[in-house]
Design a protein around this motif. Structure first.
Motif, short mmCIF file in Angstrom:
data_model
loop_
_atom_site.label_atom_id
_atom_site.label_comp_id
_atom_site.label_asym_id
_atom_site.label_seq_id
_atom_site.Cartn_x
_atom_site.Cartn_y
_atom_site.Cartn_z
N THR A 55 -4.87 -21.05 37.85
CA THR A 55 -5.92 -22.02 37.50
C THR A 55 -5.41 -23.18 36.66
OG1 THR A 55 -6.56 -20.74 35.56
CG2 THR A 55 -7.72 -20.28 37.62
N THR A 56 -4.12 -23.18 36.34
CA THR A 56 -3.54 -24.27 35.54
C THR A 56 -2.29 -24.78 36.23
OG1 THR A 56 -2.18 -22.80 34.22
CG2 THR A 56 -4.37 -23.25 33.38
N GLY A 57 -1.94 -26.02 35.91
CA GLY A 57 -0.71 -26.59 36.44
C GLY A 57 0.46 -26.32 35.51
N TYR A 58 1.63 -26.78 35.91
CA TYR A 58 2.81 -26.65 35.07
C TYR A 58 2.73 -27.67 33.95
CZ TYR A 58 4.90 -23.88 38.80
OH TYR A 58 5.17 -22.92 39.73
N SER A 59 3.21 -27.29 32.77
CA SER A 59 3.31 -28.23 31.67
C SER A 59 4.71 -28.12 31.07
CB SER A 59 2.23 -27.96 30.61
OG SER A 59 2.27 -26.62 30.17
N THR A 60 5.17 -29.25 30.54
CA THR A 60 6.51 -29.33 29.97
C THR A 60 6.39 -29.39 28.45
OG1 THR A 60 7.25 -30.54 31.92
CG2 THR A 60 8.66 -30.64 29.98
N HIS A 61 7.23 -28.62 27.77
CA HIS A 61 7.14 -28.49 26.32
C HIS A 61 8.52 -28.66 25.69
CE1 HIS A 61 3.09 -26.52 26.64
NE2 HIS A 61 3.56 -26.37 27.86
N VAL A 62 8.51 -29.00 24.40
CA VAL A 62 9.74 -29.04 23.62
C VAL A 62 9.47 -28.29 22.32
CG1 VAL A 62 11.48 -30.47 22.47
CG2 VAL A 62 10.40 -31.28 24.58
N SER A 63 10.38 -27.41 21.97
CA SER A 63 10.33 -26.70 20.70
C SER A 63 11.64 -26.94 19.95
CB SER A 63 10.18 -25.18 20.92
OG SER A 63 8.87 -24.86 21.31
N VAL A 64 11.57 -26.89 18.64
CA VAL A 64 12.77 -26.93 17.81
C VAL A 64 12.93 -25.53 17.23
CG1 VAL A 64 13.87 -27.89 15.76
CG2 VAL A 64 12.58 -29.37 17.29
N VAL A 65 14.09 -24.92 17.49
CA VAL A 65 14.31 -23.52 17.12
C VAL A 65 15.71 -23.33 16.55
CG1 VAL A 65 12.72 -22.67 18.90
CG2 VAL A 65 15.14 -22.92 19.43
#
Length: 134
Positions: A55-65
């Motif tokens: 029910t959702t599309g792909y999303s692009t994320h950035v994390s600092v780890v």
């Protein structure tokens, strides 16, 4: 008797509704696309794709780890998608982001024009984050 049955039904619906809205396990799949180490190597900016189901599309994320830390919602600094096809996704289902460190405490995230942005944090602890539409 009818009043008691109605009250029981309301209680049952309330319990079922609360169960459906509970904070259970995260069912979203995260796929790392790239990891860009900071100049001193003590942290990394990680680009990843999140897929939460049909029910959702792909999303692009950035994390600092930290170098060995996994990505998650608690360390996310940027999230966006292609706005339902306005911006094409790559073969990895990610937006074409350019992520670069200009210093140990300065990160630049460049994203395609037309990107629909959900999260855009200005900093993460001592790290200042700059954004640019390209």
């Amino acid at each position: 008797m009818t009043r008691g049955l109605g009250a029981l039904l309301l209680i049952l619906l309330g319990v079922l509704g609360a169960a459906g809205c509970s904070t259970g396990p995260d069912l979203c799949e995260r796929t790392e696309v790239k990891r860009v180490a900071a100049p001193e190597g003590d942290r990394a900016a990680v680009v990843f794709v999140k897929n939460c189901g049909a029910t959702t599309g792909y999303s692009t994320h950035v994390s600092v780890v930290a170098p060995d830390q996994a990505v998650g919602d608690d360390n996310e600094i940027f999230s966006a998608d292609g706005d339902d096809g306005v911006v094409p996704l790559g073969p990895d289902n990610a937006l074409a982001l350019r992520v670069t460190w200009s210093a140990a405490d300065r990160l630049m995230i460049e994203y395609p024009a037309g990107t629909r942005i959900f999260t855009q944090q200005p900093d993460r602890g001592p790290i200042k984050i700059d954004y640019r539409e390209s």
